[in-house]
Design a protein around this motif. Structure first.
Motif, short mmCIF file in Angstrom:
data_model
loop_
_atom_site.label_atom_id
_atom_site.label_comp_id
_atom_site.label_asym_id
_atom_site.label_seq_id
_atom_site.Cartn_x
_atom_site.Cartn_y
_atom_site.Cartn_z
N LEU A 72 -12.58 5.88 1.33
CA LEU A 72 -11.63 4.86 0.89
C LEU A 72 -10.68 5.42 -0.16
CD1 LEU A 72 -10.50 2.01 0.98
CD2 LEU A 72 -12.18 1.37 -0.75
N LEU A 73 -11.20 6.18 -1.09
CA LEU A 73 -10.34 6.77 -2.13
C LEU A 73 -9.33 7.73 -1.51
CD1 LEU A 73 -13.08 7.39 -4.84
CD2 LEU A 73 -11.43 5.51 -4.73
N ASN A 74 -9.74 8.52 -0.54
CA ASN A 74 -8.82 9.42 0.16
C ASN A 74 -7.76 8.64 0.93
OD1 ASN A 74 -10.22 11.65 -0.79
ND2 ASN A 74 -11.45 11.85 1.07
N PHE A 75 -8.19 7.56 1.58
CA PHE A 75 -7.25 6.72 2.31
C PHE A 75 -6.20 6.14 1.37
CE2 PHE A 75 -5.97 2.41 3.47
CZ PHE A 75 -5.39 2.63 4.70
N LYS A 76 -6.64 5.60 0.24
CA LYS A 76 -5.70 5.01 -0.71
C LYS A 76 -4.69 6.04 -1.21
CE LYS A 76 -8.53 1.24 -2.55
NZ LYS A 76 -9.16 0.70 -3.77
N ARG A 77 -5.16 7.24 -1.49
CA ARG A 77 -4.27 8.30 -1.96
C ARG A 77 -3.23 8.64 -0.88
NH1 ARG A 77 -7.48 13.09 -1.77
NH2 ARG A 77 -6.71 13.10 0.36
N ASP A 78 -3.68 8.82 0.34
CA ASP A 78 -2.79 9.25 1.42
C ASP A 78 -1.86 8.14 1.89
OD1 ASP A 78 -4.03 11.71 1.23
OD2 ASP A 78 -5.35 11.36 2.95
N VAL A 79 -2.37 6.93 1.97
CA VAL A 79 -1.56 5.83 2.49
C VAL A 79 -0.49 5.39 1.49
CG1 VAL A 79 -2.83 3.74 1.78
CG2 VAL A 79 -1.81 3.87 4.06
N SER A 80 -0.75 5.62 0.21
CA SER A 80 0.22 5.20 -0.81
C SER A 80 1.58 5.90 -0.63
CB SER A 80 -0.32 5.47 -2.22
OG SER A 80 -0.41 6.86 -2.46
N LYS A 81 1.57 7.05 0.01
CA LYS A 81 2.81 7.82 0.23
C LYS A 81 3.67 7.22 1.33
CE LYS A 81 0.12 11.86 -1.00
NZ LYS A 81 -0.63 12.99 -0.44
N ILE A 82 3.09 6.39 2.19
CA ILE A 82 3.85 5.89 3.34
C ILE A 82 3.95 4.36 3.41
CG2 ILE A 82 3.41 7.95 4.72
CD1 ILE A 82 1.27 6.35 6.25
N LEU A 83 3.35 3.67 2.45
CA LEU A 83 3.43 2.21 2.43
C LEU A 83 4.84 1.75 2.11
CD1 LEU A 83 0.19 1.18 0.53
CD2 LEU A 83 0.81 0.47 2.83
N GLU A 84 5.26 0.67 2.75
CA GLU A 84 6.56 0.08 2.47
C GLU A 84 6.50 -0.82 1.23
OE1 GLU A 84 8.87 -3.17 4.90
OE2 GLU A 84 9.16 -1.19 5.83
N SER A 85 5.33 -1.44 1.01
CA SER A 85 5.16 -2.32 -0.14
C SER A 85 3.70 -2.26 -0.59
CB SER A 85 5.55 -3.76 0.21
OG SER A 85 4.75 -4.25 1.26
N THR A 86 3.43 -2.84 -1.73
CA THR A 86 2.09 -2.85 -2.30
C THR A 86 1.13 -3.61 -1.39
OG1 THR A 86 3.05 -2.84 -4.51
CG2 THR A 86 0.75 -3.48 -4.35
N THR A 87 -0.06 -3.07 -1.22
CA THR A 87 -1.09 -3.73 -0.42
C THR A 87 -1.56 -4.99 -1.13
OG1 THR A 87 -1.81 -1.59 0.44
CG2 THR A 87 -3.36 -3.42 0.63
#
Length: 96
Positions: A72-87
């Motif tokens: 989950l921590l790896n996912f959060k790190r990696d996905v933060s670079k491509i998110l359009e808005s805050t989860t």
């Protein structure tokens, strides 16, 4: 008492393939966790690039342990670079 969680993610259409790859690993590993009763990724039919994770945990304690897992921590790190808005994350217990 079971804990229900819904997390809402929005991506630019240019990143959908990358997002799905990140989600695949997250879902596969999370479903192996103790206390995980449901962990499903759903794509909004009317809003391309909008996904929501539908989660059901045996208890809040199990969900709290999930929050510290490497996948989950790896996912959060990696996905933060491509998110359009805050989860957005919603948590609650069954009312009816």
């Amino acid at each position: 008492m079971n804990l229900y969680v819904v997390a809402l993610f929005k991506f630019n259409e240019n990143y959908l393939m990358e997002a799905v790859e990140l989600f695949q690993t997250l879902v596969r590993e999370t479903r192996k966790e103790e206390g995980c009763l449901q962990y499903d990724l759903v794509e909004d039919e009317d809003n391309k690039g909008t996904f929501f994770m539908v989660e059901l945990w045996e208890s809040e304690e199990h969900h709290n342990r999930h929050n510290g897992q490497d996948h989950l921590l790896n996912f959060k790190r990696d996905v933060s670079k491509i998110l359009e808005s805050t989860t957005q994350v919603y948590k609650g217990t069954k009312t009816l």
